[in-house]
Design an enzyme around this catalytic site. Structure first.
Site, short mmCIF file in Angstrom:
data_model
loop_
_atom_site.label_atom_id
_atom_site.label_comp_id
_atom_site.label_asym_id
_atom_site.label_seq_id
_atom_site.Cartn_x
_atom_site.Cartn_y
_atom_site.Cartn_z
N MET A 1 24.42 8.62 3.09
CA MET A 1 24.30 9.89 3.80
C MET A 1 24.51 9.69 5.30
O MET A 1 25.09 10.54 5.98
CB MET A 1 22.95 10.53 3.52
N LYS B 1 -17.62 -0.45 5.05
CA LYS B 1 -18.02 -1.48 4.08
C LYS B 1 -19.52 -1.44 3.78
O LYS B 1 -19.93 -1.59 2.62
CB LYS B 1 -17.61 -2.86 4.58
N GLU C 1 0.81 -1.22 0.00
CA GLU C 1 0.00 0.00 0.00
C GLU C 1 0.84 1.27 0.00
O GLU C 1 0.43 2.29 -0.56
CB GLU C 1 -0.94 0.01 1.21
N PHE D 1 -12.21 -6.85 13.39
CA PHE D 1 -11.08 -7.34 12.61
C PHE D 1 -10.67 -6.28 11.57
O PHE D 1 -11.49 -5.75 10.85
CB PHE D 1 -11.47 -8.64 11.89
N GLN D 2 -9.38 -5.98 11.54
CA GLN D 2 -8.78 -4.99 10.65
C GLN D 2 -9.41 -3.61 10.81
O GLN D 2 -9.58 -2.85 9.84
CB GLN D 2 -8.84 -5.45 9.18
#
Length: 597
Positions: free
Chosen positions: A506, A187, A75, A137-138
């Protein structure tokens, strides 16, 4: 679902023509309304990764053919790719992620876009409305988590609000000082059927009305000060590119004959080949740009924010008296770090246009004698040739040489350069001479490793006829290297120029300068075979170890127009980025080479 570029082009035109509001109402699911909103906004591509909370949305995407969905492998890369697309085109980039870890994985990409003021809309799935707050969940609080790194965010609890919310999201993302906007959709909202009467043709928000036109009196005062200057300097940042004001900036600088500099984010706004351009300024800027910034008597700041990497120690910067004019669309950026004498709030393009018109109307001209003396001083600084570097014994590849060679080969074509973050980023900014805006795509404010490949993927979809190069390092490139798989699936043949010095360069440089050479965890001990890795992903890999092979390798890679090529350049592990301003120092207290260490 993959579709041809011809189909995408014709379909997107059809999507754009559907902007007019429909008079007759129909019943649509929330997900279908979302797709119609994106079509009405002219969206051509969306980068995403499916999950349970967004399956209704993915089902709606399956049933349409005007927007191409690009399936990334993480993602974070979805948001970076959409971000790269937005930076190169000026359009709003769009990403789609699921709930929970989907949106938390996206936060780095969102923060990257926020710090650099990039117009984006990120659509995140959420658990059903009845489960919000129940540790489902999630589930995570997407609005709360993203609030510090977005321009605005929405949680849509009613499908009837979706169309207007999307209209607001795109309007907020692209207007004023641009930025990312998150739209969190539960959802059940994406599944529910509601009446749909069409996408709003316009939107009005009482609490959000960014100023575009600058105050005429302030602009006139600024011009009087600027034209009376003995040692003027024009300092420009990413705001010039974001407002598409490069033509106006060039006209103003050429009309006045004043020296000009760009920040890291502003490169390309003014052509690097022009004598009036003093190079990039700041921590790794040129000696002449930094000294002009410190010793000017009137400073015109355009779409820049005086950040710490530009002015160094604020107390040192304030030692020299100068008058400062600051043009910015965001009033909160003015006098935030440096006291400003003449603030001008407005869109850079509009303000510069008005400035140019006033100069043409007025009879007052710059002081030619004073300007001539100022240029003599600047030319004296230029004679130091602070960007020179040694090729050594010619037995090891110097990273600056790779970038210079690439620039010489591509300076006459339409090329886009992305970078990750580190030494390679600074060498790209210093040694690739950008002539046009929106050709240099990198993470400035947040300094995010891993953006290079996703940026390049997004740009290649937007600009299929242009050559797109990702200049990276062996550390940064491994952050999102899985996107080589996406490059293959969606046929985005980018060219990866990895300046591999076997160090987190760096970090190693700072450890050498500030920590007496104690290289704590900056050495890369177990690097993969990048050639075999590229081949495993279905691409072409090259190993380049000798300076004489740099140009032939780049030429060979460019000939492979339809292939992604990973070039592993083994560069000098001891090379440092100079000039350099150490933390806490003033911008003229510069290290120009290893002899200053």
């Amino acid at each position: 679902m993959e579709i041809s570029k011809t189909e995408i082009a014709s379909a997107s035109l059809a999507g754009k023509s559907s902007k007019a509001t429909s008079s007759s109402s129909q019943e649509l699911r929330g997900a279908e309304i979302l797709v119609k909103a994106l079509q009405a906004e002219g969206v051509k591509y969306i980068w995403g990764y499916p999950g349970g909370a967004v399956l209704h949305i993915y089902d709606a995407f399956f049933k349409q053919d005007t927007i191409q969905h690009v399936l990334v492998r993480h993602e974070q890369a979805a948001v970076h790719a959409a971000d790269g697309y937005a930076r190169a085109t000026g359009d709003v980039g769009v990403a789609l992620v699921t709930s929970g870890p989907g949106v938390t994985n996206a936060v780095t990409g969102i923060a990257t876009a926020y710090m650099d003021s990039i117009p984006m809309v990120i659509i995140s799935g959420q658990v059903p409305t009845h489960a919000i707050g129940m540790d489902a969940f999630q589930e995570c609080d997407a609005v709360g988590i993203t609030r510090p790194v977005v321009k605005h965010n929405f949680l849509v609890k009613d499908a009837r609000d979706l169309a207007l919310t999307l209209k607001k999201a795109f309007h907020i993302a692209r207007s004023g000082r641009p930025g990312p906007v998150v739209v969190d959709i539960p959802k059940d909202v994406s599944f529910k059927k509601v009446p749909y009467a069409g996408y709003p043709a316009s939107v009005e928000m009482r609490s959000y009305n960014p100023v575009r036109k600058g105050h005429g009196g302030q602009i006139r005062k600024a011009l009087q000060l600027l034209l009376a200057a003995k040692r003027p300097f024009i300092y420009t940042g990413g705001g010039v590119l974001l407002s598409n004001a490069s033509a106006e900036l060039r006209a103003l600088v050429d009309m006045l004959g004043y020296p000009c500099t760009n920040t890291l984010m502003g490169l390309g706004a003014y052509p690097a080949s022009d004598r009036k351009f003093l190079g990039m300024l700041g921590m790794h800027g040129t000696l002449e740009a930094n000294h002009a910034m410190q010793h000017c008597d009137v400073l015109l700041a355009v779409g820049a924010r005086f950040d710490d990497r530009v002015i160094g120690n604020p107390k040192h910067f304030a030692q020299n008296e100068r008058k400062i004019i600051h043009i910015d669309i965001d009033p909160s950026s003015i006098s935030k770090r440096v006291r400003v004498d003449i603030p001008i709030v407005g869109d850079v393009k509009d303000v510069l246009t008005e400035m140019i018109a006033m100069i043409k109307e007025g009879a007052f001209k710059p002081d030619a004698d004073a300007l001539g003396a100022w240029w003599e001083t600047i030319d004296g600084w230029r004679e130091r040739n602070c960007m020179k570097y040694s090729m050594g014994k010619g037995d090891v590849i110097k990273p600056q040489y790779v970038v210079e060679t690439l620039w010489n080969m591509t300076k006459d074509i339409d090329a886009y350069i992305t970078s990750d973050v580190g030494q390679h980023q600074m060498w790209a900014a210093q040694y690739y001479k950008f002539e046009e805006p929106r050709r240099w795509i990198n993470s400035g404010g947040l300094g995010t490793m891993g953006v290079g490949i996703p940026y390049a993927m997004g740009i290649k979809l937007a600009k299929p006829e242009s050559e797109v190069f990702c200049i990276t390092g062996e550390g940064s490139v491994q952050m999102c290297i899985q996107e080589l798989s996406t490059c293959l699936q969606y046929n985005t043949p980018i060219k990866i120029v990895s300046l591999n010095n076997r160090y987190l360069g760096m970090v190693r440089q700072w450890q050498e300068v500030e920590y007496e050479g104690r290289y704590s965890h900056s050495y890369m001990d177990a690097l993969p075979n990048f050639v075999k890795l590229a081949e495993a992903y279905g691409h072409v890999g090259m190993l380049i170890e000798r300076p004489q092979d740099v140009e032939p390798a780049l030429r060979e890679a460019r000939k492979l127009k339809d292939r992604t090529v990973f070039m592993d350049f083994r560069t000098d592990p001891t090379e440092n980025v100079f000039p350099m301003v150490q933390a806490g120092k003033g911008i003229t207290e510069m290290l120009l080479g290893s002899e200053d260490l």
